[in-house]
Design a protein around this motif. Sequence first.
Motif, PDB file in Angstrom:
ATOM      1  N   ASP A 185      17.531  24.387 -56.834  1.00 39.59           N
ATOM      2  CA  ASP A 185      18.030  23.523 -55.766  1.00 39.59           C
ATOM      3  C   ASP A 185      18.008  24.195 -54.392  1.00 39.59           C
ATOM      4  N   TYR A 186      17.458  25.402 -54.289  1.00 41.23           N
ATOM      5  CA  TYR A 186      17.312  26.080 -52.991  1.00 41.23           C
ATOM      6  C   TYR A 186      15.944  25.733 -52.420  1.00 41.23           C
ATOM      7  N   THR A 187      15.926  25.201 -51.207  1.00 43.26           N
ATOM      8  CA  THR A 187      14.655  24.811 -50.592  1.00 43.26           C
ATOM      9  C   THR A 187      14.409  25.521 -49.262  1.00 43.26           C
ATOM     10  N   GLY A 188      15.190  26.552 -48.967  1.00 43.09           N
ATOM     11  CA  GLY A 188      14.974  27.321 -47.748  1.00 43.09           C
ATOM     12  C   GLY A 188      13.873  28.346 -47.943  1.00 43.09           C
ATOM     13  N   GLU A 189      13.645  29.142 -46.912  1.00 42.48           N
ATOM     14  CA  GLU A 189      12.593  30.158 -46.978  1.00 42.48           C
ATOM     15  C   GLU A 189      12.911  31.207 -48.041  1.00 42.48           C
ATOM     16  N   VAL A 190      11.899  31.551 -48.821  1.00 39.64           N
ATOM     17  CA  VAL A 190      12.019  32.637 -49.782  1.00 39.64           C
ATOM     18  C   VAL A 190      11.975  33.938 -48.984  1.00 39.64           C
ATOM     19  N   LYS A 191      12.996  34.756 -49.158  1.00 39.18           N
ATOM     20  CA  LYS A 191      13.032  36.051 -48.472  1.00 39.18           C
ATOM     21  C   LYS A 191      13.004  37.160 -49.507  1.00 39.18           C
TER      22      LYS A 191
END
Length: 154
Positions: free
Chosen positions: A93-99
């Motif tokens: 459910d995480y859709t931000g930038e992969v860091k």
Amino acid sequence: MTDPTVEIRVLDPRVHDWGIPAYQTAGSAAVDLFACIDAPMEIAAGAPATLIPSGLALFMDTDRMAALVLPRSGSGHKKGLVLGNLVGLIDSDYTGEVKISLWNRNPTGAPIVVEPGERVAQMMFVPVLRPTLTVVDQFSGTTARGAGGFGSTG
């Protein structure tokens, strides 16, 4: 069984030049992630981990999958460049930038220079089991090992 689809959103156009993540061989389990940085970055030995953008975001349309960010074997062995958190977990459910959390564990104390577009980690997609957790006073079954201690198998 059909492999699921994961949508990749390119947040940094340089990723198109470096390469959209892809499996490099028929037996590859993971895809490479690139350091989306503007200039070479020096990571001092033993310094706190540095968070590096990948230039990518993901959409996994199922809660039965997760992505693991793993170190690249050669970078860790040859240079001492590993992940600051050992393994990064990207929930469905995480859709931000992969860091990417990078850490220099180089025992010689030498800094490691990370170049823009350098392959610094890899990402593997894994199935997720979500069992029902039941609190019990005693287990319903036994195993051959039992409650042997940490590292007890030799």
